[in-house]
Design a protein around this motif. Structure first.
Motif, PDB file in Angstrom:
ATOM      1  N   ALA A  95     -16.479  -4.370  -0.720  1.00 48.63           N
ATOM      2  CA  ALA A  95     -15.172  -4.184  -0.096  1.00 48.63           C
ATOM      3  C   ALA A  95     -15.153  -4.748   1.324  1.00 48.63           C
ATOM      4  O   ALA A  95     -14.137  -5.281   1.778  1.00 48.63           O
ATOM      5  CB  ALA A  95     -14.805  -2.701  -0.077  1.00 48.63           C
ATOM      6  N   LYS A  96     -16.285  -4.635   2.019  1.00 48.77           N
ATOM      7  CA  LYS A  96     -16.364  -5.172   3.383  1.00 48.77           C
ATOM      8  C   LYS A  96     -16.188  -6.689   3.370  1.00 48.77           C
ATOM      9  O   LYS A  96     -15.511  -7.261   4.233  1.00 48.77           O
ATOM     10  CB  LYS A  96     -17.725  -4.818   4.008  1.00 48.77           C
ATOM     11  N   VAL A 118      -9.080  -5.603  -7.682  1.00 46.31           N
ATOM     12  CA  VAL A 118      -8.350  -6.771  -7.172  1.00 46.31           C
ATOM     13  C   VAL A 118      -7.650  -7.504  -8.312  1.00 46.31           C
ATOM     14  O   VAL A 118      -6.490  -7.927  -8.197  1.00 46.31           O
ATOM     15  CB  VAL A 118      -9.317  -7.719  -6.428  1.00 46.31           C
ATOM     16  N   ASP A 121       0.832  -1.204   0.000  1.00 49.39           N
ATOM     17  CA  ASP A 121       0.000   0.000   0.000  1.00 49.39           C
ATOM     18  C   ASP A 121       0.868   1.256   0.000  1.00 49.39           C
ATOM     19  O   ASP A 121       1.869   1.336   0.714  1.00 49.39           O
ATOM     20  CB  ASP A 121      -0.912   0.003   1.229  1.00 49.39           C
ATOM     21  N   ASP A 179     -13.991   0.238   3.621  1.00 47.29           N
ATOM     22  CA  ASP A 179     -13.000   0.874   2.757  1.00 47.29           C
ATOM     23  C   ASP A 179     -13.599   2.125   2.106  1.00 47.29           C
ATOM     24  O   ASP A 179     -14.416   2.035   1.189  1.00 47.29           O
ATOM     25  CB  ASP A 179     -12.551  -0.126   1.692  1.00 47.29           C
ATOM     26  N   VAL A 228     -14.690  -8.469   0.838  1.00 52.92           N
ATOM     27  CA  VAL A 228     -13.389  -8.827   0.257  1.00 52.92           C
ATOM     28  C   VAL A 228     -12.226  -8.437   1.154  1.00 52.92           C
ATOM     29  O   VAL A 228     -11.304  -9.227   1.377  1.00 52.92           O
ATOM     30  CB  VAL A 228     -13.235  -8.173  -1.136  1.00 52.92           C
ATOM     31  N   PHE A 229     -12.268  -7.216   1.701  1.00 53.55           N
ATOM     32  CA  PHE A 229     -11.131  -6.695   2.465  1.00 53.55           C
ATOM     33  C   PHE A 229     -11.337  -6.719   3.978  1.00 53.55           C
ATOM     34  O   PHE A 229     -10.431  -6.384   4.739  1.00 53.55           O
ATOM     35  CB  PHE A 229     -10.813  -5.256   2.030  1.00 53.55           C
ATOM     36  N   LYS A 230     -12.538  -7.091   4.406  1.00 52.10           N
ATOM     37  CA  LYS A 230     -12.865  -7.167   5.842  1.00 52.10           C
ATOM     38  C   LYS A 230     -12.709  -5.812   6.544  1.00 52.10           C
ATOM     39  O   LYS A 230     -12.313  -5.740   7.702  1.00 52.10           O
ATOM     40  CB  LYS A 230     -11.968  -8.190   6.561  1.00 52.10           C
ATOM     41  N   ARG A 231     -13.009  -4.746   5.830  1.00 51.21           N
ATOM     42  CA  ARG A 231     -12.953  -3.413   6.447  1.00 51.21           C
ATOM     43  C   ARG A 231     -13.902  -2.486   5.700  1.00 51.21           C
ATOM     44  O   ARG A 231     -14.323  -2.767   4.575  1.00 51.21           O
ATOM     45  CB  ARG A 231     -11.533  -2.848   6.393  1.00 51.21           C
ATOM     46  N   VAL A 259     -14.790  -3.169  -7.469  1.00 50.49           N
ATOM     47  CA  VAL A 259     -13.948  -3.785  -6.438  1.00 50.49           C
ATOM     48  C   VAL A 259     -13.193  -4.977  -7.005  1.00 50.49           C
ATOM     49  O   VAL A 259     -11.967  -5.089  -6.866  1.00 50.49           O
ATOM     50  CB  VAL A 259     -14.791  -4.218  -5.221  1.00 50.49           C
TER      51      VAL A 259
END
Length: 427
Positions: free
Chosen positions: A280-281, A331, A222, A288, A283-286, A327
């Motif tokens: 995003a929640k 990725v 990142d 975003d 896929v990324f667990k946050r 999203v």
């Protein structure tokens, strides 16, 4: 009898005068709306600048803003010289036509005539409104290849791509070319503007390569942006500008159609942002924020092709699918080590294709999915190879990438001599 005839003649003359006044008033109202829409599209350049500077690293802020400033300048000048008459050549073979260099009364007969464009706007408004769209296509490329591209290479690419490639491809539909005759539909440019810009961005990313240290040992590293608030402001400015982008594409101030287009546009933006957040929640667990912002833009791009021909319910679906796609597209880009600083390819190309195809699924009227697909493939088959070739030639001649030292230490200090963010401490 003579008196009666004279009275009737006077009444007819008065009615004709009132009708003329009404037509002139409507023409004026239409033109004012189109000029306002032009200004709204222009403000989108400030939105793009905010998004790109916000998502980019602070050491490259001035460089990013420099490109965002020079882009509309190049876009409008090249559109003046040749772009407008390449895109709207009049009678032509459907593939390539040219009405001559420059613009003026000779080309328009009478630029202020009420007979021009069905009393929707003047010749001058037509040029400026369409010129803003041309400049937008170049800006899409700018964000994707930020932080490592040479300004000189970017400027040369922009001159050629916006001055020649974009208007020629645009003439295939908006200029009355072969795709228009085939029945291909793109209301405000999901493909003609956004996908054409997206194909250019993808080609640039592939030729230039990722930023140093972006992909290490199979991991995505990142690179935090300079300003999240600036990115948010940029997205909301773009959303505002889309009122002109789509609303102005009605090409008149028709109260019913303009207001309807603004509703479908906004609803798609809402579901785009919402489903960008949900996806995003998962896929990324946050939660975003970046994906919410790009989800909004994805919904806007997706609805642009059919904002006037789909139902409000369909606009919600189109935006939601775009929010999901953006999203997974981002990725996928990282899996292939395609470094897109702002997610331009995912927003403009992926969702531009989806929005164009969605017209064939949800469009109210005689729209063919296969025709829409053919249109998408035609633009892919032209825009991407040409952009790839342009970047390849630039790479082999003047070079497209800055030195490792400049990229590591920041383009602002080395390329421009100033920094975007400066804190001065008093002794």
């Amino acid at each position: 009898m003579t008196i009666l005839t004279n009275v009737m003649s006077e009444m007819t003359t008065e009615a004709a005068a009132q009708a003329t006044e009404g037509a002139v008033a409507l023409f004026t109202a239409n033109n004012i709306w189109m000029m306002l829409a032009t200004a709204l599209v222009f403000i989108m350049h400030l939105g793009f600048a905010g998004v790109e500077a916000g998502f980019g690293q602070s050491k490259n802020t001035v460089n990013i803003l420099f490109k965002n400033t020079i882009t509309p300048i190049i876009g409008l000048l090249t559109y003046l010289v040749c772009g407008f008459n390449l895109m709207y050549p009049g009678e032509f073979n459907g593939f390539l036509g040219f009405a001559g260099l420059g613009i003026g009364f000779d080309a328009a007969t009478d630029g202020a005539s009420i007979d021009y464009a069905g009393a929707g706007y003047t010749y001058w408004t037509d040029f400026l409104f369409q010129g803003m769209f041309a400049a937008t296509a170049a800006t899409i490329v700018s964000g994707a290849i930020a932080e490592r591209v040479k300004v000189s290479a970017y400027m040369i690419f922009t001159v050629v791509y916006v001055g020649l490639v974009y208007p020629i491809l645009g003439s295939w539909k908006w200029g009355g070319g072969f795709l228009d005759e085939m029945g291909f539909y793109d209301f405000a440019g999901s493909t003609l503007v956004h996908s054409v810009g997206g194909w250019g961005a993808l080609a640039g990313i592939m030729i230039i390569g990722p930023r140093l240290g972006k992909y290490v040992d199979g991991k995505v590293i990142d690179k935090p942006g300079a300003s999240v608030p600036l990115a948010v402001i940029g997205v909301f400015l773009l959303w505002l500008g889309w009122f002109g982008f789509n609303g102005g594409s009605v090409l008149s101030a028709d109260p019913d159609l303009v207001s309807y287009v603004l509703v479908t546009t906004c609803m798609a933006a809402c579901t785009g942002g919402l489903f960008g957040f949900f996806t995003a929640k998962v896929v990324f667990k946050r939660m975003d924020l970046g994906m919410v912002l790009n989800g909004i833009l994805a919904g806007l791009v997706g609805i642009t092709a059919g904002a006037d021909v789909v139902s409000v319910t369909s606009s919600l679906i189109i935006g939601a699918v775009a929010g999901i796609l953006v999203v997974f597209s981002a990725v996928t880009m990282d899996k292939f080590k395609l470094d897109d600083v702002v997610g331009a390819v995912s927003v403009h190309l992926t969702c531009g294709i989806w929005g164009t195809l969605a017209v064939g699924i949800f469009g109210i009227g005689e729209f063919s999915f296969m025709t829409q697909l053919i249109g998408v493939l035609c633009y892919a088959g032209a825009a991407f190879p040409i952009a790839f070739l342009l970047f390849f030639i630039l790479k082999k001649t003047i070079g497209v990438r800055v030195s490792e030292q400049h990229e590591t230490e920041g383009l602002d200090s080395h390329e421009h001599g100033i920094r975007g963010y400066t804190i001065i401490f008093d002794d």
